[in-house]
Design an enzyme around this catalytic site. Structure first.
Site, PDB file in Angstrom:
ATOM      1  N   ASP A  41       0.910  -1.268   0.091  1.00 18.83           N
ATOM      2  CA  ASP A  41       0.017  -0.184   0.036  1.00 18.83           C
ATOM      3  C   ASP A  41       0.778   1.207   0.021  1.00 18.83           C
ATOM      4  O   ASP A  41       2.083   0.986   0.176  1.00 18.83           O
ATOM      5  CB  ASP A  41      -0.874  -0.160   1.133  1.00 18.83           C
ATOM      6  CG  ASP A  41      -2.229   0.789   0.966  1.00 18.83           C
ATOM      7  OD1 ASP A  41      -3.447   0.579   1.605  1.00 18.83           O
ATOM      8  OD2 ASP A  41      -2.168   1.771  -0.161  1.00 18.83           O
ATOM      9  N   TRP A  42       0.294   2.271  -0.075  1.00 27.53           N
ATOM     10  CA  TRP A  42       1.304   3.652  -0.250  1.00 27.53           C
ATOM     11  C   TRP A  42       2.022   4.007   0.677  1.00 27.53           C
ATOM     12  O   TRP A  42       1.747   4.144   1.899  1.00 27.53           O
ATOM     13  CB  TRP A  42      -0.006   4.704  -0.311  1.00 27.53           C
ATOM     14  CG  TRP A  42       0.712   5.976  -0.774  1.00 27.53           C
ATOM     15  CD1 TRP A  42       1.443   6.723   0.057  1.00 27.53           C
ATOM     16  CD2 TRP A  42       0.359   6.881  -2.069  1.00 27.53           C
ATOM     17  NE1 TRP A  42       2.049   7.926  -0.697  1.00 27.53           N
ATOM     18  CE2 TRP A  42       1.366   7.985  -1.831  1.00 27.53           C
ATOM     19  CE3 TRP A  42      -0.204   6.691  -3.083  1.00 27.53           C
ATOM     20  CZ2 TRP A  42       1.369   8.951  -2.899  1.00 27.53           C
ATOM     21  CZ3 TRP A  42      -0.126   7.663  -4.126  1.00 27.53           C
ATOM     22  CH2 TRP A  42       0.594   8.665  -3.952  1.00 27.53           C
TER      23      TRP A  42
END
Ligand code: GLC
Length: 738
Positions: free
Chosen positions: A266-267
């Protein structure tokens, strides 16, 4: 090496995929390999130069077709090996045309509709050059304080799995290399929905048995259905953050499930391993994530900075990196990117747009849930009404009705409820409008009087309230899930006028409605209904369509009941009305005792305000004659469970018939009910249908104490009904041998 000396990649596709990918891999330098494992955000200042060097495998958040084609040109014509890019975007519930938020789509209980919405989203986004979406989000969500429940498909593993698979089919189409197909992504693997206190990014503690029986099944279903990619969650799972969790990403996903697609972080979730206190520095974080099996790093550069030295020092072996890069190259091959790299600008024609808007309206119509309809005030009859008051901050806001995770919507296409109501009634009814409040969060009652005045003179007040889009979604969680601001006060003020109230709620989560429910005559829960929310709500209010949505999540009475979900365990002292003691009924100085007490709160009834699967219609459906085709089913075979449903009311309508099953005794405790089937049927007035569910004993399996997936013989109950609170029940037995 000059960036211009790029050996045109042998695009001879006569070789098979494995040969093509392996021969490409052989040509790659270590930095080029790590480049494929790196996803840059489109605003990165080094984006083009890094692509030119072959150091970028994917770009996210770019949606301009000309920019995307230019980036693909640089990648395929200026870099040494000419490897095309994955272009990722959160196409969560539509691209230009916005459909109901996923939680709303889940309320349709329609796999066809969910698949069609995803397919249109793929058509619209791929026409801009997007070839990868970070959806479906299939985190089981049982805490409505969590803002991301809006993106989820609800609280139940069966419903979430079934609709999640449909969404993947919609995104990926029949063939991933079709120009209108985009790669889907099962996220956020796994257990993210259990974030403590409903605060996003918070700790999750999920016993393996619960993880395997509740949170993992949707991911397994999507892996088996061919979802192209997975996304690792931000969350700390039982002390090991998922992004560094080799047990989950390797042992379960790769070894047990044999999943072969790439996993993206994820980011920034890789460097966040340092923030978790799981890794001492980013080099260690890169090591942990790589060893765990995160193939591509989103929007951070710990791989680019640290993998070369980790490989040089033999902390990470190159074979592992080669396998990770192979997964990424294979996805690009499957997407057809090596052959069809560029996107032809083909603006969608009016027909397509009309069809997309038609589907958006149908999706919104089938997603709305009728929660209350006292004295059948709905549907409204234009022949009996001469004036309407439309009140509320969400009655005429084409942006707010779209909901969370909306970046590329053509907002001017939105049709609001006010617009649609006016269009529908024309000159036959006088429609007056007052926002009543500037926003859903406003506490300024200065416009109340304007709203009161129009209500006084109206036959009906249609109030359209709820949450602005920004009050749900990632990182937007609420500790109190009442209507925000002073909307309740606005309802009370309109209630005092004596004009009947039809309440329409737009929200990204269940709202605690117990206090206002007695003040309104009807409640239509519209979630955030998307571009065509206005026409959908209008058609339902005036009876052009009949509400058929069913809740995909439990609605609690108070936030203090959370977590509250239908598939709960029985406990040793289950709550019951026989033992429930209301706080106000306790004698003064009552003797201290726990004898005869059960699992309830003193100050709130233990039941939900509205149960999972609940949703009213304008007609009435009678459920009867539940039956099984055998009293006992042999392990490995199937049993048929049926019931007859009749439309005994005055409207032709659809109904979502639901099958629940309980395993009465298990080697680990089992939920009091579990959804095991549903069918959306249409019944004309006076008509009946016998609905049959075929259930194989394998579908009754659960992970036992030894973490083995197994169906255990014994007694079961089955229910068929209109929601999880149904009592139309029949027993059957699973036996080992006849
Ligand atoms: C976000 C979200 C994830 C999303 C990604 C890219 O932080 O957690 O769901 O797909 O970043 O926008």
């Amino acid at each position: 090496m000059s960036a211009n000396i790029c050996q045109p990649l042998n695009k001879n596709k006569k070789v098979n995929k494995e040969t093509f990918v392996s021969s490409l891999l052989l040509q790659m330098t270590l930095k080029e390999k790590i480049g494929q494992m790196s996803q840059f955000n489109n605003d990165d200042k080094k984006l083009k130069s890094s692509i030119q060097k072959g150091y970028v495998g994917s770009v996210l958040n770019e949606v301009d077709i000309n920019t995307i084609n230019e980036l693909q040109r640089i990648a395929t014509q200026e870099s040494r090996l000419g490897i095309p890019l994955l272009i990722g975007r959160d196409v969560i519930h539509g691209f230009n045309t916005i459909f109901p938020i996923p939680l709303g789509q889940a309320a349709s209980w329609s796999t066809e509709l969910v698949e069609t919405c995803a397919n249109i989203a793929a058509i619209e986004s791929s026409s801009n050059g997007v070839n990868w979406t970070f959806a479906p989000m299939i985190d089981i969500s049982r805490d409505p304080r969590w803002g991301r429940m809006a993106e989820s498909l609800g609280e139940d593993p069966y419903l979430c799995s079934t609709l999640g698979v449909a969404m993947v089919k919609g995104f990926q189409g029949e063939n991933l290399s079709d120009t209108t197909s985009i790669a889907a992504c099962a996220k956020h693997f796994a257990g993210y929905g259990a974030s403590e206190s409903g605060r996003d990014y918070n700790t999750t503690n999920i016993p393996e048995n619960e993880l395997r029986n509740v949170y993992l099944p949707p991911f397994k279903a999507l892996a088996d259905a061919g979802v192209s990619t997975f996304m690792a969650s931000f969350s700390d799972l039982n002390g090991v953050p998922v992004t560094g969790n080799s047990w989950l990403l390797n042992d379960v996903l790769r070894e047990e499930w044999q999943y072969t697609g790439p996993v993206v972080s994820d980011w920034g979730s890789i460097p966040q391993l340092v923030t978790h206190g799981f890794s001492v520095d980013e080099k260690s974080a890169a090591f942990e994530a790589c060893q765990a099996g995160v193939d591509m790093e989103m929007a951070s550069d710990t791989y680019a900075k640290n993998l070369p030295s980790l490989i040089k020092s033999n902390n990470v072996n190159i074979e592992k990196v080669d396998l990770m890069v192979t997964r990424i190259l294979t996805l690009k091959y499957d997407l057809g990117l090596f052959e069809n790299t560029f996107t032809q600008s083909t603006p969608l024609d009016e027909h397509s747009n009309d069809f997309h808007l038609y589907v958006a309206k149908k999706a919104a119509t089938k997603s709305c849930v009728l929660l209350k309809n006292t004295n059948q005030i709905l549907p409204l009859s234009t022949s009996k009404i001469t004036s309407l008051a439309v009140i509320g901050p969400l009655a005429d806001d084409g942006y707010e009705q779209l909901g969370t995770w909306v970046f590329d919507a053509k907002i001017n296409r939105s049709i609001t409820p006010l617009q649609a109501i006016k269009d529908y009634v024309g000159d036959s009814i006088d429609v007056k409008f007052s926002q009543g409040l500037a926003t859903s969060r406003s506490n300024n009652q200065k416009d109340f009087n304007e709203a009161i005045q129009i209500a006084i003179s109206a036959d009906i007040a249609i109030m359209i309230l709820g949450e602005e889009a920004i009050l749900s979604g990632e990182a937007h969680c609420r500790s109190n899930i009442d209507l925000p601001g002073c909307q309740e006060q606005l309802i009370n003020a309109i209630y005092e006028t004596g004009t009947p109230i039809v309440l329409v709620i737009m929200a990204g989560r269940p709202i605690t409605l117990e206090k206002i429910l007695p003040k309104v005559d009807a409640v239509l829960f519209a979630w955030h209904p998307g571009t065509m929310g206005g026409p959908a709500i209008t058609e339902l209010l005036f009876g052009e369509a009949c509400p058929s949505g069913k809740l995909p999540v439990t609605f609690p009475r108070t936030v203090g009941q959370i977590p509250l979900y239908y598939a709960q365990k029985n406990t040793g002292r289950p709550a019951s009305d026989a033992t429930f003691v209301d706080i106000n009924d306790i004698e003064i100085r009552a003797p201290q005792t726990s004898l005869g007490m059960t699992s309830t709160h003193l100050d709130t009834h233990f039941s939900p305000l509205f149960p999972f699967g609940f949703g009213l219609s304008y007609t009435q459906f009678e459920y009867k004659d539940i039956n099984v085709n055998m009293c006992s089913v042999t392990m490995g075979e199937s049993i048929e469970i049926s019931a007859t449903i009749s439309n005994t009311g005055c409207f032709d309508a659809e109904e979502v018939v639901q099958l629940y099953i309980r395993d009465l005794v298990g080697s680990v405790t089992r939920p009091v009910k579990e959804l095991k089937g549903f069918q959306r049927i249409y019944l004309a007035v006076g008509h009946s249908k016998t609905v049959v569910f075929k259930v194989h004993t394998d579908e009754l399996a659960f992970y036992n104490r030894q973490m083995k997936l197994n169906t255990e013989p014994g007694l079961f109950n089955a229910w068929i009904g209109c929601n999880s609170d149904t009592d139309l029940k029949i027993a059957f037995e699973v036996i080992l041998e006849q």
